[in-house]
Scaffold this motif. Structure first.
Motif, short mmCIF file in Angstrom:
data_model
loop_
_atom_site.label_atom_id
_atom_site.label_comp_id
_atom_site.label_asym_id
_atom_site.label_seq_id
_atom_site.Cartn_x
_atom_site.Cartn_y
_atom_site.Cartn_z
N UNK A 8 6.63 -6.38 1.65
CA UNK A 8 6.03 -6.42 0.31
C UNK A 8 4.79 -5.55 0.25
N UNK A 9 3.99 -5.59 1.30
CA UNK A 9 2.77 -4.77 1.33
C UNK A 9 3.14 -3.29 1.35
N UNK A 10 4.14 -2.92 2.14
CA UNK A 10 4.59 -1.52 2.17
C UNK A 10 5.03 -1.09 0.77
N UNK A 11 5.79 -1.93 0.09
CA UNK A 11 6.24 -1.62 -1.26
C UNK A 11 5.04 -1.45 -2.19
N UNK A 12 4.08 -2.36 -2.07
CA UNK A 12 2.89 -2.32 -2.92
C UNK A 12 2.10 -1.03 -2.72
N UNK A 13 1.95 -0.60 -1.47
CA UNK A 13 1.22 0.65 -1.19
C UNK A 13 1.94 1.84 -1.82
N UNK A 14 3.27 1.87 -1.68
CA UNK A 14 4.03 2.97 -2.26
C UNK A 14 3.94 2.95 -3.79
N UNK A 15 3.98 1.75 -4.38
CA UNK A 15 3.85 1.63 -5.83
C UNK A 15 2.48 2.12 -6.28
N UNK A 25 -6.06 6.33 0.11
CA UNK A 25 -5.99 4.95 -0.38
C UNK A 25 -7.27 4.22 -0.03
N UNK A 26 -7.99 3.79 -1.06
CA UNK A 26 -9.16 2.93 -0.88
C UNK A 26 -8.63 1.50 -0.90
N UNK A 27 -8.82 0.77 0.19
CA UNK A 27 -8.22 -0.56 0.30
C UNK A 27 -8.78 -1.56 -0.72
N UNK A 28 -10.04 -1.39 -1.12
CA UNK A 28 -10.57 -2.28 -2.16
C UNK A 28 -9.87 -2.01 -3.49
N UNK A 29 -9.65 -0.73 -3.80
CA UNK A 29 -8.91 -0.40 -5.02
C UNK A 29 -7.47 -0.90 -4.93
N UNK A 30 -6.87 -0.77 -3.76
CA UNK A 30 -5.51 -1.26 -3.57
C UNK A 30 -5.46 -2.77 -3.77
N UNK A 31 -6.47 -3.48 -3.27
CA UNK A 31 -6.53 -4.94 -3.45
C UNK A 31 -6.61 -5.29 -4.93
N UNK A 33 -5.60 -3.46 -7.41
CA UNK A 33 -4.29 -3.09 -7.95
C UNK A 33 -3.27 -4.20 -7.67
N UNK A 34 -3.28 -4.68 -6.43
CA UNK A 34 -2.33 -5.74 -6.03
C UNK A 34 -2.54 -6.99 -6.88
N UNK A 35 -3.78 -7.38 -7.05
CA UNK A 35 -4.08 -8.58 -7.84
C UNK A 35 -3.63 -8.37 -9.29
N UNK A 36 -3.85 -7.15 -9.81
CA UNK A 36 -3.43 -6.86 -11.19
C UNK A 36 -1.92 -6.92 -11.35
N UNK A 37 -1.19 -6.75 -10.24
CA UNK A 37 0.27 -6.82 -10.25
C UNK A 37 0.78 -8.22 -9.93
N UNK A 38 -0.14 -9.19 -9.83
CA UNK A 38 0.27 -10.57 -9.61
C UNK A 38 0.25 -11.02 -8.15
N UNK A 39 -0.24 -10.16 -7.27
CA UNK A 39 -0.33 -10.53 -5.85
C UNK A 39 -1.36 -11.64 -5.69
N UNK A 40 -1.00 -12.68 -4.98
CA UNK A 40 -1.93 -13.77 -4.74
C UNK A 40 -2.91 -13.37 -3.64
N UNK A 41 -4.20 -13.35 -3.97
CA UNK A 41 -5.17 -13.03 -2.92
C UNK A 41 -5.25 -14.17 -1.91
N UNK A 42 -5.66 -13.87 -0.69
CA UNK A 42 -5.78 -14.94 0.30
C UNK A 42 -6.84 -15.95 -0.11
#
Length: 159
Positions: A8-15, A25-31, A33-42
């Protein structure tokens, strides 16, 4: 990390790369982005967990000087006691039992070997897919580097 989550993370990075057009890739920006796509943060870590991480980080930095050589050495060493690597305790090198130091030393050595193996695989790939560039070749035998740094520091190692 479980295999499905890794996929899922690989897919998210490619998306992220596809939607933003970014190669870096700035990991904070990716985080975000992930949250905006519905990813549940830890779940947030507790104050105790945060303090334990800070204490471990600080323990890694504590050094003393060897009375004979003057060389600085790391005082506290982590000893893992379960296979997951999550369970560990720390020992003072001047008080540590031999089995604890062996376990700690081999764990650290395995980290170094793992890093060097992955670096070799990564550069082999980069060199292969960039045939028109000068190959990047990194020496994996770090013994000369260690000897040079010891000599520069004026340290004599007795084995």
């Amino acid at each position: 990390m479980k295999q499905n989550k890794t996929k899922e993370i690989r897919y998210l990075i490619e998306l992220y790369k596809k939607e933003t057009g970014r190669l870096e890739i700035d990991m904070k920006e990716l985080a975000s982005f992930a949250i905006s796509k519905g990813w549940d943060p830890p779940k947030p870590i507790t104050a105790e967990e945060r303090l334990a991480k800070e204490l471990a980080r600080a323990a890694r930095e504590v050094t003393r000087s060897d009375k004979e050589t003057g060389q600085h050495y790391r005082v506290y060493h982590a000893v893992k006691f379960d296979q997951s690597g999550q369970g560990s305790f720390w020992v003072d090198i001047d008080e540590a039992k031999r089995p604890h130091m062996i376990k700690s030393a081999y764990a650290r050595r395995e980290q170094v070997v793992g890093d060097m193996l992955q670096l070799t695989l990564d550069l082999d790939h980069w060199n292969r897919v960039n045939p028109n560039e000068e190959p990047i070749i990194i020496e994996t035998d770090v013994t000369p580097d260690i000897e040079e740094r010891l000599a520069f520091s004026g340290t004599v190692i007795i084995r």
